[in-house]
Structure formats: structure tokens, C-alpha cells
Design a protein around this motif. Structure first.
Motif, PDB file in Angstrom:
ATOM      1  N   PHE A  43      10.112  13.462   1.608  1.00  0.00           N
ATOM      2  CA  PHE A  43      10.663  14.515   0.755  1.00  0.00           C
ATOM      3  C   PHE A  43      11.863  15.139   1.446  1.00  0.00           C
ATOM      4  O   PHE A  43      11.888  15.265   2.666  1.00  0.00           O
ATOM      5  N   ILE A  44      12.845  15.525   0.646  1.00  0.00           N
ATOM      6  CA  ILE A  44      13.946  16.328   1.158  1.00  0.00           C
ATOM      7  C   ILE A  44      14.089  17.543   0.240  1.00  0.00           C
ATOM      8  O   ILE A  44      14.230  17.399  -0.976  1.00  0.00           O
TER       9      ILE A  44
ATOM     10  N   LEU B 220       8.085   2.913   5.856  1.00  0.00           N
ATOM     11  CA  LEU B 220       8.332   4.224   6.469  1.00  0.00           C
ATOM     12  C   LEU B 220       9.788   4.372   6.912  1.00  0.00           C
ATOM     13  O   LEU B 220      10.401   5.437   6.743  1.00  0.00           O
ATOM     14  N   THR B 221      10.334   3.318   7.475  1.00  0.00           N
ATOM     15  CA  THR B 221      11.731   3.348   7.922  1.00  0.00           C
ATOM     16  C   THR B 221      12.663   3.506   6.731  1.00  0.00           C
ATOM     17  O   THR B 221      13.623   4.287   6.774  1.00  0.00           O
ATOM     18  N   ALA B 222      12.382   2.801   5.649  1.00  0.00           N
ATOM     19  CA  ALA B 222      13.198   2.928   4.437  1.00  0.00           C
ATOM     20  C   ALA B 222      13.154   4.363   3.909  1.00  0.00           C
ATOM     21  O   ALA B 222      14.203   4.938   3.562  1.00  0.00           O
ATOM     22  N   ALA B 223      11.967   4.956   3.850  1.00  0.00           N
ATOM     23  CA  ALA B 223      11.842   6.333   3.352  1.00  0.00           C
ATOM     24  C   ALA B 223      12.594   7.312   4.257  1.00  0.00           C
ATOM     25  O   ALA B 223      13.307   8.204   3.782  1.00  0.00           O
ATOM     26  N   SER B 224      12.447   7.129   5.560  1.00  0.00           N
ATOM     27  CA  SER B 224      13.092   8.033   6.525  1.00  0.00           C
ATOM     28  C   SER B 224      14.612   7.961   6.447  1.00  0.00           C
ATOM     29  O   SER B 224      15.295   8.991   6.393  1.00  0.00           O
TER      30      SER B 224
ATOM     31  N   GLY C  90      10.692  16.042   5.246  1.00  0.00           N
ATOM     32  CA  GLY C  90       9.303  16.071   5.695  1.00  0.00           C
ATOM     33  C   GLY C  90       8.404  15.198   4.843  1.00  0.00           C
ATOM     34  O   GLY C  90       8.860  14.493   3.941  1.00  0.00           O
ATOM     35  N   GLY C  91       7.118  15.284   5.145  1.00  0.00           N
ATOM     36  CA  GLY C  91       6.109  14.578   4.352  1.00  0.00           C
ATOM     37  C   GLY C  91       6.212  13.068   4.406  1.00  0.00           C
ATOM     38  O   GLY C  91       5.823  12.389   3.461  1.00  0.00           O
ATOM     39  N   ILE C  92       6.718  12.524   5.507  1.00  0.00           N
ATOM     40  CA  ILE C  92       6.892  11.077   5.616  1.00  0.00           C
ATOM     41  C   ILE C  92       5.532  10.455   5.928  1.00  0.00           C
ATOM     42  O   ILE C  92       4.905  10.798   6.924  1.00  0.00           O
ATOM     43  N   LYS C  93       5.084   9.546   5.043  1.00  0.00           N
ATOM     44  CA  LYS C  93       3.772   8.930   5.248  1.00  0.00           C
ATOM     45  C   LYS C  93       3.618   7.660   4.432  1.00  0.00           C
ATOM     46  O   LYS C  93       4.305   7.449   3.439  1.00  0.00           O
TER      47      LYS C  93
ATOM     48  N   HIS D 130      -7.011  -3.705   1.045  1.00  0.00           N
ATOM     49  CA  HIS D 130      -6.327  -2.647   0.318  1.00  0.00           C
ATOM     50  C   HIS D 130      -6.713  -1.288   0.873  1.00  0.00           C
ATOM     51  O   HIS D 130      -7.894  -0.965   0.985  1.00  0.00           O
ATOM     52  N   TRP D 131      -5.724  -0.476   1.214  1.00  0.00           N
ATOM     53  CA  TRP D 131      -5.949   0.876   1.704  1.00  0.00           C
ATOM     54  C   TRP D 131      -5.077   1.830   0.899  1.00  0.00           C
ATOM     55  O   TRP D 131      -3.895   1.551   0.656  1.00  0.00           O
ATOM     56  N   THR D 132      -5.657   2.935   0.467  1.00  0.00           N
ATOM     57  CA  THR D 132      -4.934   3.972  -0.244  1.00  0.00           C
ATOM     58  C   THR D 132      -5.206   5.314   0.424  1.00  0.00           C
ATOM     59  O   THR D 132      -6.368   5.599   0.767  1.00  0.00           O
ATOM     60  N   ARG D 133      -4.164   6.119   0.572  1.00  0.00           N
ATOM     61  CA  ARG D 133      -4.346   7.465   1.129  1.00  0.00           C
ATOM     62  C   ARG D 133      -5.278   8.234   0.195  1.00  0.00           C
ATOM     63  O   ARG D 133      -5.079   8.258  -1.006  1.00  0.00           O
ATOM     64  N   GLY D 134      -6.262   8.879   0.771  1.00  0.00           N
ATOM     65  CA  GLY D 134      -7.310   9.570   0.002  1.00  0.00           C
ATOM     66  C   GLY D 134      -6.862  10.784  -0.734  1.00  0.00           C
ATOM     67  O   GLY D 134      -5.960  11.460  -0.520  1.00  0.00           O
TER      68      GLY D 134
END
Length: 158
Positions: free
Chosen positions: A33-34, A116-120, A140-143, A154-158
Motif C-alpha cells: 500500500f502507498i 514481494l519484490t514486484a509489489a515493493s 507499508g503493508g507489504i506481504k 496451497h497457502w492463503t493468508r488467514g
């Protein structure tokens, strides 16, 4: 027993050997997020920013960053990405932009670091292009949001 895969038995930095891993389709999604002033967000939304289409430039920067991840993060494997996607969601209520990235390949290791690198780098590029108007922006909020493929499935953030 050492649970950190980037350290060898002696505790030294080590690039993980993935040669015995099965090639599978792997995908990862990440976000950043920015947050900016209302004026800055308005300039971006209207296309009236003096530097032009900042989203187009930031999208290209994010795609390039994913492709260069192994040059930036010392123990990352160089990967043959088959897809990199960078999307934006404007959150006018909170004067921020959500950046969502996706990286995909068929390979022997995951693509979380590339996403993550692309988002950052996308967020950093938006900052760079808008800093003259709004030096108080915050990133912030990079994840990682989700990942698919490989042994862990498969993993998803809870």
C-alpha cells in the motif's frame, strides 16, 4: 536440526539446492500500500500528474523488478517467470493505492520473493514519481497473500 534452509550445517549462508524438487506450476500473490495526500491521489486518478501516467510506469517497474529479483536478493534462484502481473486498486476513502502483484512459473522453487519484490518496487516507483508533490507519502503493508504449487501446496493468508 536447522530449520533455516538458507544456512548450511555450519551456519553459513547457502543457496538451497532445488535440483531434486519436482517441477510444478507455482503462483504467488503479494500486496503493498502507498498512502498519500488527497491532492496527490486526485492527480493520479485524473491523469493530470505532471509526470504522466504514473500507474503505467510503476507497473513496468514492478514487472522488471520481479524479473531481477535474484539480482537483488542474494540467495534467490534466478527464475524463468512465465507471468508477472501488477494491478492497482484506488482507495479514495483512505487516500491510498493498493498494489496487487502476481508471479507464475513452472519450476522447482516458489515465486513469493518475486511477487514481494514486484509489489515493493511498484510502490517505490509511485513514491519516486510523486515525491515532488507529496514527500510525506507512506509505503507499508507489504506481504504475501497467497501461494500455490510445490510440496507445500496451497497457502492463503488467514
Amino acid at each position: 536440526m536447522n530449520d533455516l534452509t538458507h544456512l548450511n550445517a555450519k551456519g553459513e549462508a547457502n543457496m538451497v539446492d532445488v535440483s531434486a524438487k519436482e517441477i510444478t506450476a507455482r503462483t504467488a500473490w503479494a500486496e503493498a500500500f502507498i498512502t498519500m495526500s488527497e491532492k496527490t491521489l486526485s492527480l493520479i486518478k485524473s491523469g493530470e500528474h505532471a509526470k504522466g501516467d504514473v500507474f503505467a510506469v510503476a507497473r513496468i517497474a514492478g514487472i522488471q523488478a520481479a524479473k531481477k529479483c535474484s539480482d537483488l536478493i542474494p540467495l534467490c534462484h534466478p527464475l524463468m517467470l512465465s507471468k508477472v502481473q501488477v494491478d492497482f486498486e484506488i482507495d479514495s476513502e483512505n487516500n491510498r493505492v493498493r498494489i496487487i502483484t502476481m508471479c507464475r512459473l513452472a519450476g522447482q522453487t516458489g515465486v513469493e520473493m518475486e511477487a514481494l519484490t514486484a509489489a515493493s518496487v511498484t510502490a517505490l516507483t509511485l513514491f519516486d514519481m510523486c515525491k515532488a508533490v507529496d514527500p510525506a507519502m507512506e509505503i507499508g503493508g507489504i506481504k504475501v497473500l497467497e501461494k500455490q504449487g510445490g510440496k507445500s501446496g496451497h497457502w492463503t493468508r488467514g
